[in-house]
Write a protein that holds these residues in place. Structure first.
Motif, PDB file in Angstrom:
ATOM      1  N   SER A  73       0.971  -1.018  -0.099  1.00  0.00           N
ATOM      2  CA  SER A  73      -0.011   0.012  -0.035  1.00  0.00           C
ATOM      3  C   SER A  73       0.989   1.298  -0.054  1.00  0.00           C
ATOM      4  O   SER A  73       1.975   1.143   0.479  1.00  0.00           O
ATOM      5  N   VAL A  74       0.357   2.185  -0.568  1.00  0.00           N
ATOM      6  CA  VAL A  74       1.070   3.694  -0.473  1.00  0.00           C
ATOM      7  C   VAL A  74      -0.002   4.505   0.437  1.00  0.00           C
ATOM      8  O   VAL A  74      -1.063   4.585   0.331  1.00  0.00           O
ATOM      9  N   ASN A  75       0.525   5.065   1.368  1.00  0.00           N
ATOM     10  CA  ASN A  75      -0.051   6.158   2.317  1.00  0.00           C
ATOM     11  C   ASN A  75       0.317   7.764   1.796  1.00  0.00           C
ATOM     12  O   ASN A  75       1.185   8.130   2.614  1.00  0.00           O
ATOM     13  N   PRO A  76      -0.468   8.205   1.227  1.00  0.00           N
ATOM     14  CA  PRO A  76      -0.140   9.726   0.774  1.00  0.00           C
ATOM     15  C   PRO A  76      -0.477  10.586   1.945  1.00  0.00           C
ATOM     16  O   PRO A  76      -1.236  10.330   2.676  1.00  0.00           O
ATOM     17  N   GLY A  77       0.225  11.798   2.102  1.00  0.00           N
ATOM     18  CA  GLY A  77      -0.489  12.780   3.018  1.00  0.00           C
ATOM     19  C   GLY A  77      -1.308  13.705   2.220  1.00  0.00           C
ATOM     20  O   GLY A  77      -2.127  13.168   1.451  1.00  0.00           O
ATOM     21  N   VAL A  78      -0.834  15.018   2.305  1.00  0.00           N
ATOM     22  CA  VAL A  78      -1.550  16.031   1.596  1.00  0.00           C
ATOM     23  C   VAL A  78      -1.134  16.051   0.194  1.00  0.00           C
ATOM     24  O   VAL A  78      -0.065  16.241  -0.162  1.00  0.00           O
ATOM     25  N   VAL A  79      -2.218  15.948  -0.737  1.00  0.00           N
ATOM     26  CA  VAL A  79      -1.891  15.864  -2.145  1.00  0.00           C
ATOM     27  C   VAL A  79      -2.809  16.705  -2.723  1.00  0.00           C
ATOM     28  O   VAL A  79      -4.228  16.923  -2.382  1.00  0.00           O
ATOM     29  N   LEU A  80      -2.285  17.822  -3.823  1.00  0.00           N
ATOM     30  CA  LEU A  80      -2.908  18.751  -4.580  1.00  0.00           C
ATOM     31  C   LEU A  80      -3.872  18.205  -5.472  1.00  0.00           C
ATOM     32  O   LEU A  80      -3.563  18.062  -6.548  1.00  0.00           O
ATOM     33  N   THR A  81      -5.145  17.823  -5.203  1.00  0.00           N
ATOM     34  CA  THR A  81      -6.199  17.394  -6.090  1.00  0.00           C
ATOM     35  C   THR A  81      -7.460  18.152  -5.574  1.00  0.00           C
ATOM     36  O   THR A  81      -7.581  18.967  -4.760  1.00  0.00           O
ATOM     37  N   LEU A  98      -5.965  25.601   1.188  1.00  0.00           N
ATOM     38  CA  LEU A  98      -6.150  24.790   2.546  1.00  0.00           C
ATOM     39  C   LEU A  98      -4.977  23.922   2.067  1.00  0.00           C
ATOM     40  O   LEU A  98      -4.165  23.485   3.194  1.00  0.00           O
ATOM     41  N   LEU A  99      -4.742  23.083   0.926  1.00  0.00           N
ATOM     42  CA  LEU A  99      -3.717  22.033   0.980  1.00  0.00           C
ATOM     43  C   LEU A  99      -2.366  22.631   0.754  1.00  0.00           C
ATOM     44  O   LEU A  99      -1.434  21.956   1.500  1.00  0.00           O
ATOM     45  N   ASN A 100      -2.228  23.801   0.274  1.00  0.00           N
ATOM     46  CA  ASN A 100      -1.123  24.358   0.233  1.00  0.00           C
ATOM     47  C   ASN A 100      -0.500  24.773   1.386  1.00  0.00           C
ATOM     48  O   ASN A 100       0.595  24.896   1.892  1.00  0.00           O
ATOM     49  N   ALA A 101      -1.593  25.260   2.468  1.00  0.00           N
ATOM     50  CA  ALA A 101      -1.196  25.773   3.779  1.00  0.00           C
ATOM     51  C   ALA A 101      -0.561  24.718   4.609  1.00  0.00           C
ATOM     52  O   ALA A 101       0.332  24.650   5.158  1.00  0.00           O
ATOM     53  N   VAL A 102      -1.297  23.398   4.477  1.00  0.00           N
ATOM     54  CA  VAL A 102      -0.716  22.185   5.141  1.00  0.00           C
ATOM     55  C   VAL A 102       0.391  21.736   4.779  1.00  0.00           C
ATOM     56  O   VAL A 102       1.403  21.404   5.414  1.00  0.00           O
ATOM     57  N   GLY A 103       0.714  21.844   3.400  1.00  0.00           N
ATOM     58  CA  GLY A 103       1.917  21.152   2.610  1.00  0.00           C
ATOM     59  C   GLY A 103       2.996  21.998   3.053  1.00  0.00           C
ATOM     60  O   GLY A 103       4.074  21.461   3.111  1.00  0.00           O
ATOM     61  N   ALA A 104       2.698  23.373   3.140  1.00  0.00           N
ATOM     62  CA  ALA A 104       3.861  24.247   3.519  1.00  0.00           C
ATOM     63  C   ALA A 104       4.616  23.794   4.974  1.00  0.00           C
ATOM     64  O   ALA A 104       5.707  24.157   5.114  1.00  0.00           O
ATOM     65  N   LYS A 105       3.794  23.125   5.930  1.00  0.00           N
ATOM     66  CA  LYS A 105       4.116  22.774   7.228  1.00  0.00           C
ATOM     67  C   LYS A 105       5.099  21.597   7.117  1.00  0.00           C
ATOM     68  O   LYS A 105       5.818  21.277   8.136  1.00  0.00           O
ATOM     69  N   CYS A 106       4.979  20.928   6.111  1.00  0.00           N
ATOM     70  CA  CYS A 106       5.642  19.693   5.812  1.00  0.00           C
ATOM     71  C   CYS A 106       7.175  19.751   5.668  1.00  0.00           C
ATOM     72  O   CYS A 106       7.767  20.903   5.023  1.00  0.00           O
ATOM     73  N   PRO A 133       2.746  20.605  -0.638  1.00  0.00           N
ATOM     74  CA  PRO A 133       1.773  19.446  -0.731  1.00  0.00           C
ATOM     75  C   PRO A 133       2.500  18.673  -1.976  1.00  0.00           C
ATOM     76  O   PRO A 133       2.859  18.978  -2.651  1.00  0.00           O
ATOM     77  N   GLY A 134       1.863  17.313  -1.915  1.00  0.00           N
ATOM     78  CA  GLY A 134       2.304  16.306  -2.860  1.00  0.00           C
ATOM     79  C   GLY A 134       1.444  16.738  -4.284  1.00  0.00           C
ATOM     80  O   GLY A 134       0.503  17.378  -4.083  1.00  0.00           O
ATOM     81  N   GLN A 135       1.965  15.962  -5.162  1.00  0.00           N
ATOM     82  CA  GLN A 135       1.164  16.242  -6.566  1.00  0.00           C
ATOM     83  C   GLN A 135       0.655  14.668  -6.961  1.00  0.00           C
ATOM     84  O   GLN A 135       1.631  13.715  -6.461  1.00  0.00           O
ATOM     85  N   GLY A 177       6.792  14.083   4.862  1.00  0.00           N
ATOM     86  CA  GLY A 177       7.081  14.039   6.020  1.00  0.00           C
ATOM     87  C   GLY A 177       6.241  14.581   7.090  1.00  0.00           C
ATOM     88  O   GLY A 177       6.622  14.878   8.209  1.00  0.00           O
ATOM     89  N   TYR A 178       4.896  14.691   6.797  1.00  0.00           N
ATOM     90  CA  TYR A 178       3.814  14.853   7.542  1.00  0.00           C
ATOM     91  C   TYR A 178       3.961  14.378   8.872  1.00  0.00           C
ATOM     92  O   TYR A 178       3.873  15.022   9.954  1.00  0.00           O
ATOM     93  N   ILE A 179       3.849  13.130   9.021  1.00  0.00           N
ATOM     94  CA  ILE A 179       3.973  12.173  10.291  1.00  0.00           C
ATOM     95  C   ILE A 179       5.050  12.360  11.140  1.00  0.00           C
ATOM     96  O   ILE A 179       5.129  12.720  12.296  1.00  0.00           O
ATOM     97  N   ALA A 180       6.287  12.253  10.462  1.00  0.00           N
ATOM     98  CA  ALA A 180       7.566  12.386  11.060  1.00  0.00           C
ATOM     99  C   ALA A 180       7.670  13.749  11.847  1.00  0.00           C
ATOM    100  O   ALA A 180       8.366  13.804  12.928  1.00  0.00           O
ATOM    101  N   ALA A 181       7.152  14.857  11.138  1.00  0.00           N
ATOM    102  CA  ALA A 181       7.332  16.394  11.792  1.00  0.00           C
ATOM    103  C   ALA A 181       6.131  16.651  12.592  1.00  0.00           C
ATOM    104  O   ALA A 181       5.884  17.790  13.273  1.00  0.00           O
ATOM    105  N   ASN A 182       5.119  15.716  12.773  1.00  0.00           N
ATOM    106  CA  ASN A 182       3.967  15.903  13.813  1.00  0.00           C
ATOM    107  C   ASN A 182       3.175  16.945  13.141  1.00  0.00           C
ATOM    108  O   ASN A 182       2.742  17.892  14.117  1.00  0.00           O
ATOM    109  N   VAL A 183       3.077  17.235  12.003  1.00  0.00           N
ATOM    110  CA  VAL A 183       2.315  18.254  11.414  1.00  0.00           C
ATOM    111  C   VAL A 183       0.646  18.512  11.821  1.00  0.00           C
ATOM    112  O   VAL A 183       0.397  17.394  11.840  1.00  0.00           O
ATOM    113  N   SER A 184       0.434  19.647  12.078  1.00  0.00           N
ATOM    114  CA  SER A 184      -0.992  19.572  12.728  1.00  0.00           C
ATOM    115  C   SER A 184      -1.543  20.953  12.087  1.00  0.00           C
ATOM    116  O   SER A 184      -0.690  21.784  11.705  1.00  0.00           O
TER     117      SER A 184
END
Length: 267
Positions: free
Chosen positions: A189-197, A215-223, A228-230, A260-267
């Motif tokens: 399986s692949v576990n994506p994070g925030v992806v720009l869709t 919204l997605l760009n704001a969260v992605g910037a914290k990673c 965000p992913g494409q 790196g969303y999970i590794a960095a504990n992004v919220s």
């Protein structure tokens, strides 16, 4: 430098491939020489992605279009039958069809929302996998399930999503353990994070594409990667896992592709 994969002669069936991540996966497989099956509920979007796949194909292979709802068993059966009738086999199954729904456990419709999310995100994956095993066993093929980093953490308001994806991760491991020794089928399986869709737009009529992107760009910037992913980011990960040459020793893996969303504990 772009990554190059060679899936010449392979047949790749990608559910939920009429937009977003699924479309990106279908287009990369087509570009890499595979016969591609594009499927989704919207005929116009299916046709658009299928044309893009055909245009990207080195040999201009015509992508197969199948319109259907993966929560409907008859549509799933028709999808598989049409694929085999057209191409004679299935080498790669990508279970990508999915949905998100904001769900308050105190709301009257919480349980119905839970059921609809589970039907799309989990039950369709189980059913299609079950039905495709005989064909994948013949080709020693492989399965890639599109999960989410939401399977690893809680996200307020999205408990059905998190539960469904956690179940997909465990289903992936169970199938890898059972289908490998008996049928030589790899399952990851692949576990994506925030992806720009457009998933937020599709699942919430009150959100515009502009607001969704903000919204997605704001969260992605914290990673840690700063964006965000494409769809192509996830597509490259899927293609890697599907490649017996590159990833022939990988099965039962849940591969985080979340910037790196999970590794960095992004919220």
């Amino acid at each position: 430098m772009s990554i190059k994969f060679d899936f010449t002669g392979k047949v790749a069936l990608i559910t939920g491939s009429s937009s977003g991540i699924g479309a990106g996966i279908a287009e990369l497989f087509a570009k890499s020489g595979a016969n591609v099956v594009v499927t989704g509920r919207n005929a116009d979007r299916v046709a658009k992605v299928a044309k893009q796949c055909t245009d990207l194909s080195p040999k201009q292979l015509t992508a197969l279009e199948v319109v259907g709802d993966m929560t409907n068993d008859e549509d799933c059966n028709r999808l598989i039958e049409t694929t085999v009738q057209t191409f004679g086999k299935i080498d790669i199954l990508v279970n990508n069809a999915g949905m998100d729904k904001l769900a308050d456990p105190n709301s009257d419709d919480y349980y119905q929302l839970f059921l609809s999310v589970m039907q799309t995100n989990l039950y369709s994956v189980v059913y299609l996998t079950h039905k495709c095993v005989p064909y994948l066993a013949k080709t020693r093929g492989n399965i890639i399930n599109i999960s989410s980093n939401g399977s690893k953490v809680t996200i307020n308001g999205y408990s059905p999503h998190c539960m469904s994806k956690a179940a997909v991760d465990m289903f992936t491991k169970c199938m890898a353990a059972e289908l490998g020794p008996k049928h030589h089928i790899r399952v990851n399986s692949v576990n994506p994070g925030v992806v720009l869709t457009d998933i937020l737009v599709h699942n919430n009529n009150t959100i515009s594409r502009e607001v969704s992107n903000q919204l997605l760009n704001a969260v992605g910037a914290k990673c840690p990667v700063g964006r965000p992913g494409q769809p192509e980011d996830i597509a490259n990960t899927v293609a890697y896992l599907a490649s017996d040459t590159a990833a022939g020793f990988l099965t039962g893996s849940n591969v985080l592709a979340d910037g790196g969303y999970i590794a960095a504990n992004v919220s």
